[in-house]
Design a protein around this motif. Sequence first.
Motif, PDB file in Angstrom:
ATOM      1  N   THR A  76      -3.427   7.110   7.173  1.00  0.00           N
ATOM      2  CA  THR A  76      -2.480   7.348   6.090  1.00  0.00           C
ATOM      3  C   THR A  76      -1.242   7.981   6.688  1.00  0.00           C
ATOM      4  OG1 THR A  76      -4.263   7.689   4.499  1.00  0.00           O
ATOM      5  CG2 THR A  76      -2.100   8.555   3.893  1.00  0.00           C
ATOM      6  N   SER A  94      -5.598  -0.048   6.540  1.00  0.00           N
ATOM      7  CA  SER A  94      -7.060  -0.009   6.627  1.00  0.00           C
ATOM      8  C   SER A  94      -7.595  -0.264   8.031  1.00  0.00           C
ATOM      9  CB  SER A  94      -7.669  -1.012   5.649  1.00  0.00           C
ATOM     10  OG  SER A  94      -7.192  -2.305   5.911  1.00  0.00           O
ATOM     11  N   GLU A  95      -6.787  -0.899   8.893  1.00  0.00           N
ATOM     12  CA  GLU A  95      -7.292  -1.197  10.239  1.00  0.00           C
ATOM     13  C   GLU A  95      -6.230  -0.955  11.286  1.00  0.00           C
ATOM     14  OE1 GLU A  95      -9.729  -1.698  13.084  1.00  0.00           O
ATOM     15  OE2 GLU A  95     -10.469  -1.675  11.050  1.00  0.00           O
ATOM     16  N   LYS A 138      -7.943   2.642  10.189  1.00  0.00           N
ATOM     17  CA  LYS A 138      -7.731   3.432   8.979  1.00  0.00           C
ATOM     18  C   LYS A 138      -6.814   4.619   9.287  1.00  0.00           C
ATOM     19  CE  LYS A 138     -10.077   5.804   5.288  1.00  0.00           C
ATOM     20  NZ  LYS A 138     -11.295   6.425   4.819  1.00  0.00           N
ATOM     21  N   ARG A 153      -0.773   3.670   3.302  1.00  0.00           N
ATOM     22  CA  ARG A 153      -2.111   3.586   3.891  1.00  0.00           C
ATOM     23  C   ARG A 153      -2.309   2.221   4.542  1.00  0.00           C
ATOM     24  NH1 ARG A 153      -2.865   6.849  -0.482  1.00  0.00           N
ATOM     25  NH2 ARG A 153      -4.249   8.625  -0.190  1.00  0.00           N
ATOM     26  N   GLU A 184       0.807  -1.226   0.000  1.00  0.00           N
ATOM     27  CA  GLU A 184       0.000   0.000   0.000  1.00  0.00           C
ATOM     28  C   GLU A 184       0.841   1.277   0.000  1.00  0.00           C
ATOM     29  OE1 GLU A 184      -3.362   0.087  -0.314  1.00  0.00           O
ATOM     30  OE2 GLU A 184      -3.215  -2.071  -0.582  1.00  0.00           O
TER      31      GLU A 184
END
Length: 180
Positions: free
Chosen positions: A54, A49-50, A52, A47, A33
């Motif tokens: 950046t 996701s868990e 979330k 990034r 990512e």
Amino acid sequence: MTDAEYEIVNVVLSVSYKDVEFDLEKIASNLEEARFDPEIYPGLTYRISEPKATFLLFTTGNVNCMGAKTVEGAEKAVGKLTNKLQNLGFDVEEPEVEVRNIVTSVDFHRRFDLEEIARNFHRTEYNPEVFPGLVFRMEGTNVAILLFVEGEGICVGAKKEEEIEEAIDRIEETVEPINS
């Protein structure tokens, strides 16, 4: 005490890994990512996701974390990043982490007369030809609330949730609502 409701929409942290220099090319080629294009921007974007979040990573060991909805979530994301960096062979310890900004959406459940507020409060900025909201700066702090006619607001500059609540209370106590 307050009729207003708020929701944290973004937590921004500055993260500093001491005495390390990141090889951004190595990180980019090993983390799916991650995006790195040094001709466009000198930092690497990563990034997760868990939770979330950046990250912007720089060769200096400095990192910005944004996009989490809670400070705890942002700190958990930094922990995951630290583990990933250690797994890639970087000699990183627990970083210094500082909350820079908590951005919050506020619904005051009432309308505001922005021109009247601008006339009556000296720490405001209002130029409707440039921007439809009024900037209301809180005295003695870096917190500001952008107020809109329909009763919405965006609180920026807070580093703790208490500062958000104080700013909302100040608006509710000092700014007269428009009688509907």
